[in-house]
Design a protein around this motif. Sequence first.
Motif, mmCIF file in Angstrom:
data_model
loop_
_atom_site.group_PDB
_atom_site.id
_atom_site.type_symbol
_atom_site.label_atom_id
_atom_site.label_comp_id
_atom_site.label_asym_id
_atom_site.label_seq_id
_atom_site.Cartn_x
_atom_site.Cartn_y
_atom_site.Cartn_z
ATOM 1 N N VAL A 239 0.862 -1.193 0.000
ATOM 2 C CA VAL A 239 0.000 0.000 0.000
ATOM 3 C C VAL A 239 0.891 1.233 0.000
ATOM 4 O O VAL A 239 1.896 1.285 0.711
ATOM 5 N N ALA A 240 0.545 2.200 -0.852
ATOM 6 C CA ALA A 240 1.420 3.368 -1.025
ATOM 7 C C ALA A 240 0.605 4.610 -1.377
ATOM 8 O O ALA A 240 -0.544 4.515 -1.814
ATOM 9 N N SER A 241 1.248 5.736 -1.229
ATOM 10 C CA SER A 241 0.602 7.013 -1.565
ATOM 11 C C SER A 241 0.475 7.134 -3.080
ATOM 12 O O SER A 241 1.020 6.331 -3.846
ATOM 13 N N ASN A 242 -0.237 8.172 -3.497
ATOM 14 C CA ASN A 242 -0.615 8.365 -4.899
ATOM 15 C C ASN A 242 0.580 8.293 -5.858
ATOM 16 O O ASN A 242 0.589 7.493 -6.806
ATOM 17 N N MET A 243 1.596 9.105 -5.624
ATOM 18 C CA MET A 243 2.722 9.136 -6.558
ATOM 19 C C MET A 243 3.585 7.880 -6.446
ATOM 20 O O MET A 243 3.985 7.303 -7.467
#
Length: 357
Positions: A239-243
Amino acid sequence: MKEYHIAVIPGDGIGQEVTPEGVRVLEAVREVTGSFSLNYEYFPWGCDYYLKNGSMMPENGMDILRPFDAIYFGAVGLPDRVPDHVSLHGLLIRIRLEFDQYICLRPGYLLPGVKSPLEGKKSGDIDFVIVRENTEGEYSGAGGRCHPGTPFELALETSVFTKTGVERTIRYAFNLAQSRRKHLICVTKSNAQRHTLTLWDECFERVAREFPDVRTERMLVDAMAARLVLHPESVDVAVASNMFGDILTDVGGAITGSLGLSPSGNINPERTFPSMFEPVHGSAPDIMGQGIADPIAMIWTGAMMLDFLGEKSAAELIVNAIRHVTGEGRFLGRDLGGTASTAQVTDAVIAHIKACS
Ligand code: NAI
Ligand code: MG
């Protein structure tokens, strides 16, 4: 019989070539299963529309899309004619934000018969999903420019992270991990970004307590990029942020053989608004108009859409047909070292779907 209303936006470049192929496959699977019907409405929104009308979609575009069950989207962008930040924000990113499609779901799976650029990997060795936060973070759109044309010209692009936005994304990823190999990697860069991504880490720790059966790991994004290349088999769900999610999923496309194979869904899990299904790839102006774009990403994206709508067996039929076609190796696109055209790859997928009926 269930009827689904699908808004189809082919968009630009190869989006216009692969979208009709995806619809052909949806139609084939609808015919074979006979258990649902699909009603399509086409919208010619994109860069050509912008050049004629001065906007990427009509003023009431979002109201038009709202009643649909799902949006099937090709790709957007013609950078030689419309600046990318105008075209992407005017259509794609606007839909993601306004329909609160806060989950971007991107599987990375090495198909049978597809050669990974990584030595010695066979089908199934690479099988992960990246859950990307899709409405805030680095692409929130907050910012501005001042003092244009002077030496003091200034640009600000503000990352926006909210506790609610981060927690709901992480919770979705935990639920997904629970249904798979029960392993979730939290990807940040909180050693350098000490405000936003430390908030992210705190959210992760809090939500993790709700899922004691899921093994967790924390990784910095640069190390994660290297891990995807060196040990992709060790990744189940990340799971990761948008960019960061955006960048890692292109790595995912590359190591699973081609960007032309990678599907994606922009999901509003609560179903308050329609979700939007689009391949990971863009409009590929370098190959547009030649009939050689690989349609598999778009076709697989259609399977994700059917799965989300609840048509699981129809979705499986499509994915199995894709596996059969790549495994057999007779009709592979140029991106996979074959000679098949866009239409020939689709025909092969459809032939297998029909053969299974
Ligand atoms: P791209 O994904 O369009 O292309 C990257 C490379 O992958 C190119 O060499 C292209 O030929 C190849 N490729 C992509 N899809 C393929 C397919 N189906 N079959 C065979 N080869 C394929 O990314 P690029 O070149 O950075 O961007 C081109 C335009 O697309 C830009 O305007 C960009 O802003 C836009 N874009 C739009 C996206 C979207 O609509 N979701 C996502 C990424 C880029
Ligand atoms: Mg991308």
